[in-house]
Design a protein around this motif. Structure first.
Motif, mmCIF file in Angstrom:
data_model
loop_
_atom_site.group_PDB
_atom_site.id
_atom_site.type_symbol
_atom_site.label_atom_id
_atom_site.label_comp_id
_atom_site.label_asym_id
_atom_site.label_seq_id
_atom_site.Cartn_x
_atom_site.Cartn_y
_atom_site.Cartn_z
ATOM 1 N N GLU A 1 -5.353 4.582 -9.040
ATOM 2 C CA GLU A 1 -6.488 4.916 -8.176
ATOM 3 C C GLU A 1 -7.540 3.809 -8.192
ATOM 4 N N GLN B 1 1.181 4.031 -2.991
ATOM 5 C CA GLN B 1 0.983 5.460 -2.760
ATOM 6 C C GLN B 1 2.180 6.255 -3.268
ATOM 7 N N ARG C 1 0.826 -1.204 0.000
ATOM 8 C CA ARG C 1 0.000 0.000 0.000
ATOM 9 C C ARG C 1 0.868 1.265 0.000
ATOM 10 N N LYS C 2 1.912 1.267 0.817
ATOM 11 C CA LYS C 2 2.812 2.424 0.864
ATOM 12 C C LYS C 2 3.552 2.581 -0.460
ATOM 13 N N LYS D 1 1.945 6.518 -7.002
ATOM 14 C CA LYS D 1 0.916 7.483 -7.378
ATOM 15 C C LYS D 1 1.428 8.908 -7.215
ATOM 16 N N ASP D 2 2.105 9.192 -6.109
ATOM 17 C CA ASP D 2 2.622 10.538 -5.876
ATOM 18 C C ASP D 2 3.690 10.903 -6.905
ATOM 19 N N MET E 1 -6.310 1.326 -5.694
ATOM 20 C CA MET E 1 -6.464 1.834 -4.331
ATOM 21 C C MET E 1 -7.931 1.783 -3.901
#
Length: 447
Positions: free
Chosen positions: A335, A166, A162-163, A169-170, A338
């Motif tokens: 997304e 993220q 998950r990290k 995505k960033d 997620m």
């Protein structure tokens, strides 16, 4: 070599292989070539997976061919030369044009970052997609129904995954912002075609309509309230508003530069008020740009691309546009994963709010909150590990620019602050980023 000859022959003929002289300009031919190459190489990017090796090799080889044209777009600069007898004289030498020297290496880095991001999903075992047999049960219910639905473990993704997701995505979000900045600046620098100007009415009121014109020219102007009164429920309506406002800005600028008092573009309205109206219109365009990054190109942008004759600008615009579009798509696919993870953790979150830069425009049925949307777009943070900003040396410029963006959009302390001309966020952001890249130009160096 034969394939390269064939491609450049087509470009020289302006895509008219008959030789009849009916081809488009070289600038538009190159722009179309980059756009078509990207479409054939990447398609719609339905899944988060690496590109096929042969497709990636083709993309890198052929984009290098097209970008190589910029090596020969040069300008003269003064340089000192020392002769054999020790005499120092000043001569003029050629170097690659400044905008290309700064932006082409930056766009290459952004392109590589996107490819590396997709490659990182190669060994990812927690993320998969529905098979054709399961599509009927788990098919998407939105306007992208043909895109496969991602699947995650029953208990959701692990904390590590998950990290990591993220972070990806960033990073892609930063790529999108940078490409968007370059594309917007190039379009700003392109000349407004005479064909577009001739199609405009002679005053801003006729372009905007009485209602919008009164709102923008009112004594007190609040962009948040203005947009809350507009019908932005569909892509067509948003684009129509953008077209009207951009047309009015062009009209007001023409009126401000009209020297002949009898000119059809002259105006009885004072210069100060004209500048004030232009500033308000640009503020609205800025908010729309941040809230709806997936909106199609406006009539002004399409006209500029079509009639542009500057080959360097054409290459920069098309290359930045396709990188921006790819980053937009990859962010949407991330997304989706997620959202599937959120549903696995808490099935009650069936209506998880998607990231504002998703496949659709993010148009909701309720009222919009410009402050929240712009803040979300401006305040994305990445983990402590290396980010795109660290990789490209863009840290300080981006932080300062994000502060300026939020202050410019959110400040409502006084009418004067709202009406003062906002800094060109795209321009400032990109210049502060790319000044650090001039020393890392690659050998071969906008949707």
């Amino acid at each position: 070599m034969e394939l390269m000859k064939e491609k450049f022959a087509k470009l020289l003929l302006g895509e008219d292989m008959s030789g009849g002289g009916k081809g488009v300009s070289s600038a538009l031919a190159l722009s179309n070539a980059i756009t078509n190459l990207a479409a054939s190489a990447f398609g719609e990017q339905k899944r988060l997976e690496p590109m096929q090796p042969e497709t990636k090799a083709k993309w890198r080889k052929e984009i290098d061919w097209l970008l190589s044209v910029t090596d020969y777009i040069v300008e003269f600069v003064a340089s000192k030369q020392k002769s054999k007898d020790g005499t120092i004289m000043e001569i003029m030498v050629t170097k690659q044009r400044t905008d290309l020297q700064m932006n082409i290496p930056a766009l290459r880095k952004l392109d590589t970052m996107l490819l590396d991001c997709l490659d990182s999903f190669k060994d990812q075992t927690e993320i998969c997609y529905t098979s054709k047999d399961d599509e009927g049960k788990t098919a998407r219910k939105d306007d992208k129904w043909w895109i496969p639905t991602p699947k995650v473990p029953p208990n959701g993704l692990s904390d590590t995954t998950r990290k990591w997701l993220q972070f990806q995505k960033d990073s892609v979000n930063q790529v999108h912002k940078a490409a968007l900045a370059i594309n917007a600046q190039v379009l700003t620098e392109m000349e407004v075609p005479e064909n577009y100007i001739e199609s405009l009415p002679k005053n801003g009121r006729a372009s905007l309509g009485d209602s919008i014109y009164r709102s923008i020219t009112d004594e007190y102007f609040d962009p948040d309230y203005f947009l809350s009164t507009m019908d932005l429920s569909s892509e067509h309506k948003i684009l129509d508003l953008k077209n009207r406002i951009e047309a009015s800005v062009v009209i007001w600028r023409r009126k401000m530069t009209a020297k002949d008092g009898k000119s059809t573009w002259s105006s009885a309205v004072s210069m100060e008020k004209r500048e004030l109206f232009e500033d308000r219109a640009e503020t609205i365009l800025l908010i729309l740009k941040h809230r709806f990054p997936g909106i199609p190109q406006s009539s002004l942008d399409i006209s500029k691309i079509q009639y542009n004759r500057d080959i360097g600008q054409a290459i920069l615009e098309s290359y930045s546009r396709i990188i921006e579009s790819r980053a937009f798509t990859v962010m949407s696919r991330i997304e989706d994963v997620m959202q599937a993870d959120d549903l696995a953790h808490d099935p009650s979150n069936a209506e998880v709010k998607r990231f504002p830069m998703g496949d659709s425009l993010g148009v909701s049925d309720g009222m919009f909150n410009d402050k929240e949307e712009v803040e979300k777009l401006s305040s994305a943070e990445t983990p402590n590990s290396m980010t795109l900003l660290d990789f490209m040396g863009w840290g300080e410029g981006d932080e300062d620019t994000e502060k300026d963006t939020k202050e410019e959009i959110r400040s409502k302390e006084s009418d004067a602050k709202l009406l003062s001309k906002p800094p060109n966020i795209v321009t400032n952001k990109r210049v502060s980023y790319l000044e650090n890249l001039t020393g890392s130009r690659s050998p071969t160096a906008r949707h």
